[in-house]
Scaffold this active site. Structure first.
Site, PDB file in Angstrom:
ATOM      1  N   TYR A  68      10.320  11.148  82.034  1.00 22.39           N
ATOM      2  CA  TYR A  68      10.000   9.937  82.787  1.00 22.39           C
ATOM      3  C   TYR A  68      11.221   9.562  83.624  1.00 22.39           C
ATOM      4  CZ  TYR A  68       5.990   9.384  79.624  1.00 22.39           C
ATOM      5  OH  TYR A  68       4.837   9.569  78.903  1.00 22.39           O
ATOM      6  N   PHE A 213      -2.888   6.108  79.461  1.00 15.99           N
ATOM      7  CA  PHE A 213      -3.748   5.554  80.512  1.00 15.99           C
ATOM      8  C   PHE A 213      -4.893   4.747  79.883  1.00 15.99           C
ATOM      9  CE2 PHE A 213      -5.941   6.577  84.831  1.00 15.99           C
ATOM     10  CZ  PHE A 213      -5.388   5.434  85.376  1.00 15.99           C
ATOM     11  N   PRO A 214      -4.566   3.805  78.978  1.00 10.12           N
ATOM     12  CA  PRO A 214      -5.614   3.089  78.244  1.00 10.12           C
ATOM     13  C   PRO A 214      -6.378   2.063  79.073  1.00 10.12           C
ATOM     14  CG  PRO A 214      -3.475   2.175  77.707  1.00 10.12           C
ATOM     15  CD  PRO A 214      -3.212   3.383  78.571  1.00 10.12           C
ATOM     16  N   GLY A 218     -11.605   0.653  86.008  1.00  7.99           N
ATOM     17  CA  GLY A 218     -12.385   0.997  87.196  1.00  7.99           C
ATOM     18  C   GLY A 218     -13.503   0.030  87.499  1.00  7.99           C
TER      19      GLY A 218
END
Length: 288
Positions: A68, A213-214, A218
């Site tokens: 990261y 990516f919880p 959308g």
């Protein structure tokens, strides 16, 4: 602090490997570096404040990786939190290399994984990494060699527990034949449940499941969508409901929503205080 000032604790705890309790709602540091998870953040001081605020709110599970930045998130964590408050668990990963923004290539050679583990120990200021995760299984290197060096590091006392990232049930079963695996970390959220078989397997076998990516809500979060409607009823945000859904989905679920904003962090952590009814959970589950 009063308990309501440490809302993350409302999510309860999960014990990794039988001896490492962590808050079920953690914090993921992937969004702290610059765009494309590349380079320093625009405001390093703000990143430090986010990390400190997470711990203030009761989060004691911080997920990071050497890649990261690369080598940006780990130094920020040390700057923000070292010496680490009692009970704070920093989990890191190695096995992905970086060639530029949004570029990731697996390297699983044992000498490389050992080097990165040693570097993470030094950069984080730790004597032992509580949870060290293989960021990807490198298809070019025998998995026995990749996990073998992690087992060696564990036996040497340099790491405490071993986890895997982006794997299948078959991958985990193979790995468990080599060394104990206490966690898996795969893409999973309300809108993308392709890792559901792995989640069920992990839950059944006492393995923590860390969904990355919880918050990919959308279209579910649109003003006319089921998430927004239910959020209004709860006086909550769509993101909070998405996290509450994850927490209810399995007792082994350990969401690590990440952000570079204190306001978003505070909103996310309050999700731990939301309890969905079975009907509400089913309604959200069926909305996709």
């Amino acid at each position: 602090m009063e308990s309501n000032q440490r809302p993350a604790q409302a999510a309860g705890t999960y014990t990794l490997g039988g001896d490492l309790p962590v808050t079920r709602l953690g914090f993921g540091s992937m969004q702290l570096p610059g765009p494309g998870v590349w380079g320093a953040p625009k405001d390093p001081d703000a990143a430090v404040q986010v990390l400190r605020r997470a711990v203030d709110l009761g989060v004691n599970f911080i997920d990071t990786a050497d890649s990261y930045g690369p080598a940006v998130a780990e130094p920020l964590i040390k700057k923000a939190l070292h010496p680490y408050p009692e009970g704070v668990v920093v989990a890191t990963k190695a096995g992905l290399t970086r060639q530029g923004p949004d570029q990731w290539l697996p390297v699983g050679r044992p000498e490389y994984l050992r080097q990165q583990a040693e570097m993470s120990l030094r950069i984080l200021g730790l004597d032992r990494i509580d949870l060290f995760q293989l960021h990807r299984i490198d298809p070019k290197v025998p998995v026995e060699e990749q996990l073998g060096v992690l087992k060696d590091l564990r036996d040497e006392g340099k790491i405490r527990h071993i986890g895997l990232s982006e794997v299948s049930v078959d991958d985990v079963e193979t790995a468990r034949g080599i060394v104990e695996i206490v966690s898996v970390q795969n893409l999973f959220n309300l809108a993308d449940r392709t890792a559901e078989p792995l989640l069920d397997y992990a839950t059944e076998h006492g393995i923590g499941f860390i969904p990355w990516f919880p918050l990919a809500t959308g279209r579910l979060a649109r003003e006319d969508g089921p998430l927004a409607e239910l959020a209004t009823q709860h006086g909550a945000s769509a993101s909070q409901l998405a996290l509450a859904w994850l927490l209810k989905r399995s007792p082994a679920m350990l969401p690590i929503p990440g952000t570079s904003s204190v306001a978003h962090l505070e909103d996310n952590v309050r999700a731990a205080e939301i309890t969905l009814t079975d009907d509400e959970f089913d309604a959200l589950s069926g909305a996709v």
